[in-house]
Design an enzyme around this catalytic site. Structure first.
Site, PDB file in Angstrom:
ATOM      1  N   THR A  14       0.712  -1.293   0.067  1.00 28.10           N
ATOM      2  CA  THR A  14      -0.090   0.042  -0.079  1.00 28.10           C
ATOM      3  C   THR A  14       0.767   1.323  -0.122  1.00 28.10           C
ATOM      4  O   THR A  14       0.692   2.187  -0.826  1.00 28.10           O
ATOM      5  CB  THR A  14      -0.827  -0.048   1.285  1.00 28.10           C
ATOM      6  OG1 THR A  14      -1.763  -1.178   1.278  1.00 28.10           O
ATOM      7  CG2 THR A  14      -1.690   1.170   1.426  1.00 28.10           C
ATOM      8  N   VAL A  15       1.943   1.319   0.892  1.00 31.46           N
ATOM      9  CA  VAL A  15       2.985   2.467   0.822  1.00 31.46           C
ATOM     10  C   VAL A  15       3.508   2.681  -0.268  1.00 31.46           C
ATOM     11  O   VAL A  15       4.016   3.590  -0.959  1.00 31.46           O
ATOM     12  CB  VAL A  15       3.471   2.742   2.274  1.00 31.46           C
ATOM     13  CG1 VAL A  15       4.187   3.859   2.389  1.00 31.46           C
ATOM     14  CG2 VAL A  15       2.341   2.583   3.575  1.00 31.46           C
ATOM     15  N   VAL A 134       6.770   7.455  12.328  1.00 29.48           N
ATOM     16  CA  VAL A 134       6.084   7.815  13.657  1.00 29.48           C
ATOM     17  C   VAL A 134       5.165   8.653  13.004  1.00 29.48           C
ATOM     18  O   VAL A 134       5.589   9.816  12.192  1.00 29.48           O
ATOM     19  CB  VAL A 134       6.856   8.212  14.631  1.00 29.48           C
ATOM     20  CG1 VAL A 134       6.295   8.891  15.880  1.00 29.48           C
ATOM     21  CG2 VAL A 134       7.927   7.170  15.207  1.00 29.48           C
ATOM     22  N   GLY A 136       2.754   8.801  10.712  1.00 26.93           N
ATOM     23  CA  GLY A 136       2.256   8.930   9.300  1.00 26.93           C
ATOM     24  C   GLY A 136       2.693  10.100   8.531  1.00 26.93           C
ATOM     25  O   GLY A 136       4.096  10.399   8.198  1.00 26.93           O
ATOM     26  N   ILE A 138       2.740  13.424   9.642  1.00 25.71           N
ATOM     27  CA  ILE A 138       3.344  14.286  10.632  1.00 25.71           C
ATOM     28  C   ILE A 138       4.600  14.332  10.537  1.00 25.71           C
ATOM     29  O   ILE A 138       5.462  13.349  10.973  1.00 25.71           O
ATOM     30  CB  ILE A 138       2.618  14.037  11.952  1.00 25.71           C
ATOM     31  CG1 ILE A 138       1.070  13.975  11.899  1.00 25.71           C
ATOM     32  CG2 ILE A 138       3.241  15.354  13.029  1.00 25.71           C
ATOM     33  CD1 ILE A 138       0.493  13.672  13.214  1.00 25.71           C
ATOM     34  N   GLY A 189     -10.672   0.179   6.471  1.00 24.82           N
ATOM     35  CA  GLY A 189      -9.387  -0.011   6.098  1.00 24.82           C
ATOM     36  C   GLY A 189      -8.262   0.594   6.801  1.00 24.82           C
ATOM     37  O   GLY A 189      -7.010   0.667   6.452  1.00 24.82           O
ATOM     38  N   GLU A 192      -5.933  -4.198  10.441  1.00 23.83           N
ATOM     39  CA  GLU A 192      -5.429  -5.195   9.728  1.00 23.83           C
ATOM     40  C   GLU A 192      -6.509  -6.479  10.180  1.00 23.83           C
ATOM     41  O   GLU A 192      -7.364  -6.467  11.085  1.00 23.83           O
ATOM     42  CB  GLU A 192      -4.084  -5.623  10.160  1.00 23.83           C
ATOM     43  CG  GLU A 192      -3.137  -4.520   9.986  1.00 23.83           C
ATOM     44  CD  GLU A 192      -2.549  -4.450   8.610  1.00 23.83           C
ATOM     45  OE1 GLU A 192      -2.997  -5.250   7.474  1.00 23.83           O
ATOM     46  OE2 GLU A 192      -1.941  -3.418   7.990  1.00 23.83           O
ATOM     47  N   LYS A 207       6.518   3.429  18.752  1.00 22.84           N
ATOM     48  CA  LYS A 207       6.845   4.783  18.180  1.00 22.84           C
ATOM     49  C   LYS A 207       7.369   5.728  19.452  1.00 22.84           C
ATOM     50  O   LYS A 207       8.090   6.537  19.135  1.00 22.84           O
ATOM     51  CB  LYS A 207       5.500   5.330  17.662  1.00 22.84           C
ATOM     52  CG  LYS A 207       5.229   4.694  16.353  1.00 22.84           C
ATOM     53  CD  LYS A 207       3.657   5.158  15.895  1.00 22.84           C
ATOM     54  CE  LYS A 207       3.307   4.461  14.573  1.00 22.84           C
ATOM     55  NZ  LYS A 207       1.787   4.588  14.317  1.00 22.84           N
ATOM     56  N   GLY A 305      -2.970   5.786   6.623  1.00 23.95           N
ATOM     57  CA  GLY A 305      -3.335   6.015   5.211  1.00 23.95           C
ATOM     58  C   GLY A 305      -2.275   6.000   4.034  1.00 23.95           C
ATOM     59  O   GLY A 305      -1.095   6.452   4.510  1.00 23.95           O
TER      60      GLY A 305
END
Length: 436
Positions: A14-15, A134, A136, A138, A189, A192, A207, A305
């Protein structure tokens, strides 16, 4: 025109797909900031066949063997996006040994093998960037490393997991129980198929360990982070503390730092509705950093996301590519702390906070006096007692809710063990910490 900075990417999930999308979409902007062409040279994913990869229309060579990227003499930056401990750790260390710089989003790898990774950067004079590990999208890593470099950081507090924050939002707003909240998060979504890593607090522990390590310039070990998840939360407690006390419940990662010690913990916490974190909803994250010069700084944004994480990865690629193109990457001595040194970890028994307690007891005289007596004997001072007539009623007993003043965890745990042995206790006591 400078020579291209060439990338090798491992993990086209996904990423990884989001990274490739952003590299293509914003190519001109990225290259103007890097000062050189940035070229995706090779992609590795063992789940794809060459035919499947070709059908995706990605302009890069394909391999199913990460060593092809690691050993490729023309690739400058190794991008690890497979996650987990192994084989990610082996790939990253081999890439550094082979002279490549690394971009990773892997918080598990960094939290567990922080010392190994940084020892390799020192020996081989290569750089590791990990903004996406850590928060996403940000930019908290950059904030700690650069923007707040002149501050001694005394505390970091964060909502650091988008999955659990989404679940707690739905449990609070819609009254969903834990099982229903998990299912909805999976359908949206954010969770998991096996959400254990998130709901047990492990992801948040990784994190906060990373953030505390950066802030202190040492290695805060994962095993020293006291960790508790959200699986035991009851939406009735969430509703009660909101209506009666004006609190909301969030899963927090907390690190308190001194020059010689660290107190690191992850747990659900009651926070006042007036606190900025109270309005951090769904998949969003927020991080508060307390520096001795700047005071309190808060960062907020999407913590989960596809494109949020990809944004952070591409940011790392861009600024690392700038250094590669200028010939400065890894040339300066690495002096950002001693990552082989460990701060003294504060034991859980010595941590202190206020507490919310819910007892389920037999409906008979003397019960409250018995509970308060045991708490008092062990040094736990009561701030308030509540016995609602219509909340939490069941056939086994009636509820007593207690708010305490600040108390040591060790004293509280001993008191609850003593209370649990009393004949009037009808169910396991609910304990939640209060973070003002």
């Amino acid at each position: 025109m400078k020579a291209p900075v060439r990338l090798g990417l491992v993990g086209l999930g996904t990423v990884g797909g989001g990274v490739i999308e952003l590299l293509e979409k914003n190519r001109a902007l990225i290259e103007s900031k890097a000062g050189a062409p940035v070229q995706l040279a090779m992609v590795c994913d063992k789940k794809l066949t060459p035919k499947q990869f070709k059908a995706m229309g990605i302009h890069a060579a394909f391999t199913r063997n990460a060593d092809d990227i690691i050993n490729h003499p023309g690739i400058d930056i190794f991008i690890e996006l497979i996650g987990g401990y192994e084989p990610a750790r082996t790939f990253v260390l081999k890439a550094l040994h082979a002279g490549k710089h690394v971009v990773t989003a892997n918080k598990a790898l960094l939290a567990k093998y922080w010392g190994d990774v940084y020892e390799h950067t020192r020996i081989y004079r290569r750089l590791v960037y990990f903004e996406a590990a850590v928060g996403g999208g940000i930019p908290v890593i950059q904030a700690l490393n650069e923007g707040l470099a002149g501050n001694r950081i005394s505390k970091i507090t964060g909502i650091l997991n988008g999955t659990t924050n989404y679940m707690l939002t739905r449990m609070s707003q819609a009254g969903l129980d834990y099982a229903a909240a998990v299912k909805e998060a999976q359908q949206a979504g954010f969770a998991e198929a096996d959400p254990t890593f998130d709901v047990e607090g492990t992801d948040t522990a990784h994190k906060i360990a990373i953030l505390a390590s950066i802030a202190s310039g040492t290695w805060v070990r994962l095993e020293n982070v006291v960790t508790e998840g959200i699986t035991h939360l009851d939406p009735r407690d969430m509703e009660f503390v909101r209506k009666e006390f004006g609190y909301v419940i969030k899963l927090l990662g907390i690190a308190r730092l001194t020059p010689n010690s660290v107190e690191a913990r992850v747990h659900p916490a009651l926070i006042p509705e007036s606190h900025p974190f109270a309005n951090v909803q769904n998949e969003y994250n927020a991080i508060s950093i307390d520096g001795d010069a700047v005071g309190d700084v808060m960062l907020y944004g999407k913590g989960a996301g596809r494109l949020a994480a990809a944004s952070a990865v591409v940011s790392d690629i861009t600024y690392l590519a700038r250094q590669v193109a200028a010939g400065t990457a890894g040339k300066l001595p690495y002096v950002s702390g001693d990552h082989r040194r460990h701060l003294q970890a504060v034991r859980q028994d010595d941590m202190a906070s206020r507490f919310y307690l819910r007892f389920t007891v037999a409906d008979r005289p003397g019960v409250l006096a018995g509970i308060s007596g045991i708490l008092s004997k062990l040094g736990v001072s009561i701030a308030g007692v509540f016995q609602p007539e219509h909340a939490f009623q069941n056939e086994r007993g009636v509820p007593i809710m207690i708010l305490t003043h600040a108390a040591r965890e060790g004293a509280m745990r001993r008191a609850l063990r003593d209370i649990a042995r009393q004949s009037y206790i009808r169910a396991e006591t609910v304990l939640l910490r209060i973070e003002e």
